[in-house]
Scaffold this motif. Structure first.
Motif, PDB file in Angstrom:
ATOM      1  N   ALA A  61     -18.494  77.270  -4.447  1.00  0.00           N
ATOM      2  CA  ALA A  61     -17.271  76.471  -4.296  1.00  0.00           C
ATOM      3  C   ALA A  61     -17.585  74.980  -4.322  1.00  0.00           C
ATOM      4  O   ALA A  61     -16.910  74.201  -5.010  1.00  0.00           O
ATOM      5  CB  ALA A  61     -16.562  76.845  -2.993  1.00  0.00           C
ATOM      6  N   VAL A  62     -18.594  74.567  -3.582  1.00  0.00           N
ATOM      7  CA  VAL A  62     -18.976  73.155  -3.554  1.00  0.00           C
ATOM      8  C   VAL A  62     -19.399  72.694  -4.949  1.00  0.00           C
ATOM      9  O   VAL A  62     -18.951  71.655  -5.451  1.00  0.00           O
ATOM     10  CB  VAL A  62     -20.107  72.908  -2.528  1.00  0.00           C
ATOM     11  CG1 VAL A  62     -20.709  71.530  -2.693  1.00  0.00           C
ATOM     12  CG2 VAL A  62     -19.588  73.092  -1.113  1.00  0.00           C
ATOM     13  N   GLY A  63     -20.246  73.479  -5.590  1.00  0.00           N
ATOM     14  CA  GLY A  63     -20.700  73.124  -6.922  1.00  0.00           C
ATOM     15  C   GLY A  63     -19.571  73.092  -7.939  1.00  0.00           C
ATOM     16  O   GLY A  63     -19.514  72.214  -8.798  1.00  0.00           O
ATOM     17  N   THR A  64     -18.631  74.026  -7.817  1.00  0.00           N
ATOM     18  CA  THR A  64     -17.509  74.073  -8.743  1.00  0.00           C
ATOM     19  C   THR A  64     -16.597  72.870  -8.572  1.00  0.00           C
ATOM     20  O   THR A  64     -16.125  72.289  -9.558  1.00  0.00           O
ATOM     21  CB  THR A  64     -16.716  75.382  -8.558  1.00  0.00           C
ATOM     22  OG1 THR A  64     -17.592  76.479  -8.829  1.00  0.00           O
ATOM     23  CG2 THR A  64     -15.529  75.452  -9.485  1.00  0.00           C
ATOM     24  N   VAL A  65     -16.366  72.464  -7.337  1.00  0.00           N
ATOM     25  CA  VAL A  65     -15.550  71.264  -7.106  1.00  0.00           C
ATOM     26  C   VAL A  65     -16.244  70.047  -7.701  1.00  0.00           C
ATOM     27  O   VAL A  65     -15.610  69.216  -8.364  1.00  0.00           O
ATOM     28  CB  VAL A  65     -15.259  71.063  -5.601  1.00  0.00           C
ATOM     29  CG1 VAL A  65     -14.645  69.695  -5.340  1.00  0.00           C
ATOM     30  CG2 VAL A  65     -14.349  72.159  -5.081  1.00  0.00           C
ATOM     31  N   LEU A  66     -17.553  69.941  -7.493  1.00  0.00           N
ATOM     32  CA  LEU A  66     -18.285  68.803  -8.049  1.00  0.00           C
ATOM     33  C   LEU A  66     -18.278  68.805  -9.576  1.00  0.00           C
ATOM     34  O   LEU A  66     -18.099  67.757 -10.200  1.00  0.00           O
ATOM     35  CB  LEU A  66     -19.722  68.792  -7.516  1.00  0.00           C
ATOM     36  CG  LEU A  66     -19.867  68.494  -6.024  1.00  0.00           C
ATOM     37  CD1 LEU A  66     -21.315  68.631  -5.587  1.00  0.00           C
ATOM     38  CD2 LEU A  66     -19.326  67.119  -5.694  1.00  0.00           C
ATOM     39  N   VAL A  67     -18.445  69.976 -10.184  1.00  0.00           N
ATOM     40  CA  VAL A  67     -18.361  70.070 -11.650  1.00  0.00           C
ATOM     41  C   VAL A  67     -16.956  69.711 -12.111  1.00  0.00           C
ATOM     42  O   VAL A  67     -16.780  69.006 -13.115  1.00  0.00           O
ATOM     43  CB  VAL A  67     -18.771  71.482 -12.136  1.00  0.00           C
ATOM     44  CG1 VAL A  67     -18.379  71.706 -13.589  1.00  0.00           C
ATOM     45  CG2 VAL A  67     -20.263  71.692 -11.961  1.00  0.00           C
ATOM     46  N   GLY A  68     -15.951  70.177 -11.382  1.00  0.00           N
ATOM     47  CA  GLY A  68     -14.573  69.835 -11.734  1.00  0.00           C
ATOM     48  C   GLY A  68     -14.341  68.330 -11.716  1.00  0.00           C
ATOM     49  O   GLY A  68     -13.701  67.779 -12.614  1.00  0.00           O
ATOM     50  N   ILE A  69     -14.875  67.671 -10.701  1.00  0.00           N
ATOM     51  CA  ILE A  69     -14.704  66.221 -10.587  1.00  0.00           C
ATOM     52  C   ILE A  69     -15.506  65.491 -11.661  1.00  0.00           C
ATOM     53  O   ILE A  69     -14.998  64.590 -12.324  1.00  0.00           O
ATOM     54  CB  ILE A  69     -15.107  65.745  -9.178  1.00  0.00           C
ATOM     55  CG1 ILE A  69     -14.093  66.243  -8.133  1.00  0.00           C
ATOM     56  CG2 ILE A  69     -15.230  64.225  -9.122  1.00  0.00           C
ATOM     57  CD1 ILE A  69     -14.528  66.040  -6.693  1.00  0.00           C
ATOM     58  N   LEU A  70     -16.768  65.881 -11.846  1.00  0.00           N
ATOM     59  CA  LEU A  70     -17.663  65.153 -12.741  1.00  0.00           C
ATOM     60  C   LEU A  70     -17.484  65.499 -14.224  1.00  0.00           C
ATOM     61  O   LEU A  70     -17.628  64.626 -15.074  1.00  0.00           O
ATOM     62  CB  LEU A  70     -19.118  65.400 -12.334  1.00  0.00           C
ATOM     63  CG  LEU A  70     -19.493  64.916 -10.925  1.00  0.00           C
ATOM     64  CD1 LEU A  70     -20.896  65.384 -10.561  1.00  0.00           C
ATOM     65  CD2 LEU A  70     -19.371  63.419 -10.810  1.00  0.00           C
TER      66      LEU A  70
END
Length: 108
Positions: free
Chosen positions: A70-79
């Motif tokens: 979840a954390v990684g997916t949010v960061l990928v979504g943002i970046l």
């Protein structure tokens, strides 16, 4: 060693959601490639979770793997996908990270 397996399982979870995100608007062969980019990491993530849960508590292992994803997916979504990085969104993201660290600290 099992915590390292969970870290990799979470990384494959992020890779899986990246592949899922790339299927948006894809068609034909491109869709098949993106679907493969979803299915292969999904299988690897679940396999690593199964291996790690042989010695770690299942609830903890699943929560940590899913949390990393979840954390990684949010960061990928943002970046990558240019999703908004609102203050409250980042606050809750850091809260989730704190909970994951807490689960690691209280698990044997």
């Amino acid at each position: 060693m099992d915590w390292l397996l969970l870290l990799f399982a979470g990384a494959f979870e992020v890779s899986m959601t990246f592949g899922l995100g790339k299927t948006r608007g894809a068609a034909g062969f491109e869709f098949c490639l993106c679907a493969g980019g979803f299915l292969i990491p999904a299988a690897l993530s679940m396999g690593l979770l199964a291996k790690a849960s042989q010695t770690l508590p299942l609830g903890t292992a699943y929560a940590v793997r899913t949390g990393i994803g979840a954390v990684g997916t949010v960061l990928v979504g943002i970046l990558v996908f240019k999703e908004p990085a609102a203050s409250l969104r980042l606050f809750f993201l850091f809260t989730l990270i704190a909970f994951l660290i807490g689960l690691k600290l209280v698990s044997q």
